[in-house]
Design a protein around this motif. Sequence first.
Motif: not given
Length: 201
Positions: A11-15, A63-72, A54-58, A78-86
Amino acid sequence: MNRWEQLTGGRSGEEYAARFAELAERGQDVHGEARLCATLVPPGARVLDAGCGTGRVLIQLAQIGYDGVGVDQDASMLAVARRDAPRLTWLQADLADFDPAAAGVGSGFDLVVAAGNVFPLLTPGTEAAVAAGLAQALRPGGLLVAGFGLDREHLPVPPSLTLADYDAHCTAAGLTLTDRFATWDAAPYGGGGYAVSVHRR
């Protein structure tokens, strides 16, 4: 249950996101992992962010041109990652049994990155299976890059994985060590409590 879930309750995504946002606002560099990855494979390369949180690295790599997939496995992260980079692909799965092909994202990744103490926070006993699965996700010649703490000072849990153990798991998975650094800024590794390892398939 993995050690991360035991530690946070899932339950720590937002924090977690707020902590890194605060560091960035104070002027600290929070993109060392993405910067190192960008020195290893060219823009346009396919990246699997394993234990993406939360997707920070991906997100930075995208943003600098890479194609990627995140898994966790942590839904709150993941809720934060999906919100920030849908527009990016985010998958919920345990790395111990994650199959990219079965998940519909294929294999053939140019680089798999496991940042943020992913390996020491796995369910104990699954480290070899995770290394093998991530190796299989790579194309021939692809790279697995993992950075993690080796002692109590660099980990939120008691250490359980040594570099020798990790290297043995990677070797068994068909990977070869090519580089080892002390930081994500590629400082030379000469021992110490944190290591970033680069293995090639």
